[in-house]
Design a protein around this motif. Structure first.
Motif: not given
Length: 307
Positions: A101-111
């Motif tokens: 889940x932590x990596x999944x949250x990181x994706x929209x933040x980077x986008x």
């Protein structure tokens, strides 16, 4: 990771791709129906209503989404933006299934960070183009008036020959002049759009000249000279602070690069950092410190050479 895990991941990716294709097909169908409906509604409207709407409209663009796009020179439709959001969500779900889940949250933040940085870069580049091209436009207006053309025709011709960043203003300005409407509000809106105070002075001078018959040439010449002096000082300041800004960028990038290099080369350290609770806490704290440091450095050099 065994073969069953990769088989399950492949099935989930296939399901996500099918949902993505179905959503894209539905969106295109919905978009085509909306376009057809707008065309029908536009034909049903009377010419009197269109004239009243045009008379009230004194802005370059109406909605906030269109103004954000115009600032950065983008031409994205809402359907394209929706597809991008679906792509980010699909990538987040895939990465969340594979890495947590932590990596999944990181994706929209980077986008979101990447989109904001890209928009800011394009906006600042267009704003610099406005400041650099406005003196030439004003000089062309003065030369046109000296050649015997009317002020309105000189304005239209000058903005037609200007940089592409002035194209929205040039189109609306030509329409307003041909229709005999007041065009200074368009210049005010363009000045607010890119934060260009000298263009407000030009609009005030034009408004004063049309109402009281005063000469606009001295004001235009003063504004042109002030803009050229400002751009010359900006270039000198950029050259004088180049080394300092390069050092700030190096200090912001080096900690991230060193950390990524250490984690990638040391397998045992990577295992402790990524697979244990203590390592995850240390990684989160270090990422937070790095982000705070980058923000502080960016604030220190923010605004250098802009405007």
């Amino acid at each position: 990771m065994d073969a069953e895990f990769f088989l399950s991941a492949a099935k989930n990716v296939a399901i996500l791709s099918i949902f993505f294709l179905v959503g894209q097909w539905w969106l295109l169908r919905f978009r085509s129906r909306q376009i057809s409906k707008r065309h029908v509604d536009a034909r049903l409207k009377s010419s009197i209503a269109d004239a009243q709407v045009e008379e009230k409209d004194v802005k370059l663009v109406g909605s906030r989404f269109e103004r954000l796009q115009l600032k950065a020179g983008l031409e994205l439709e809402k359907s394209s933006l929706f597809l991008m959001m679906l792509s980010v969500i699909a990538a987040a779900l895939l990465i969340g299934f594979l890495f947590g889940v932590l990596a999944a949250i990181f994706v929209p933040v980077v986008a979101i960070i990447f989109a904001a940085a890209y928009w800011s870069f394009r906006y600042q580049r267009r704003r610099r183009a406005v400041f650099e091209g406005l003196p030439d436009v004003i000089d062309d207006v003065v030369r046109g008036v000296d050649a015997g053309r009317s002020l309105e025709q000189a304005l239209v011709d000058s903005f037609n020959d200007a940089a592409p960043v002035f194209s929205p203003l040039s189109f609306r300005l030509r329409s307003a002049v041909e229709a005999g409407r007041d065009y200074t509000d368009l210049m005010d809106d363009f000045a607010r759009l890119y934060s260009v105070p000298p263009l407000v002075f030009v609009a005030v001078a034009l408004r004063t000249s049309s109402r009281f018959g005063s000469s606009v040439r001295p004001v235009l010449k003063k504004v042109s000279q002030a803009l050229r002096s400002q751009q010359e000082m900006r270039r000198e300041f950029i050259a004088a602070t180049a080394e300092i800004r390069f050092t700030a960028v190096a200090f912001a990038v080096l900690p991230v690069g060193i950390g990524v290099g250490l984690v990638s080369m040391n397998e045992s350290f990577r295992h402790v950092l990524l697979d244990t609770d203590t390592g995850n806490k240390l990684l989160g704290v270090s990422i937070g410190f790095v982000v705070v440091g980058v923000l502080i450095i960016s604030r220190m050099v923010q605004g250098v050479g802009r405007g």
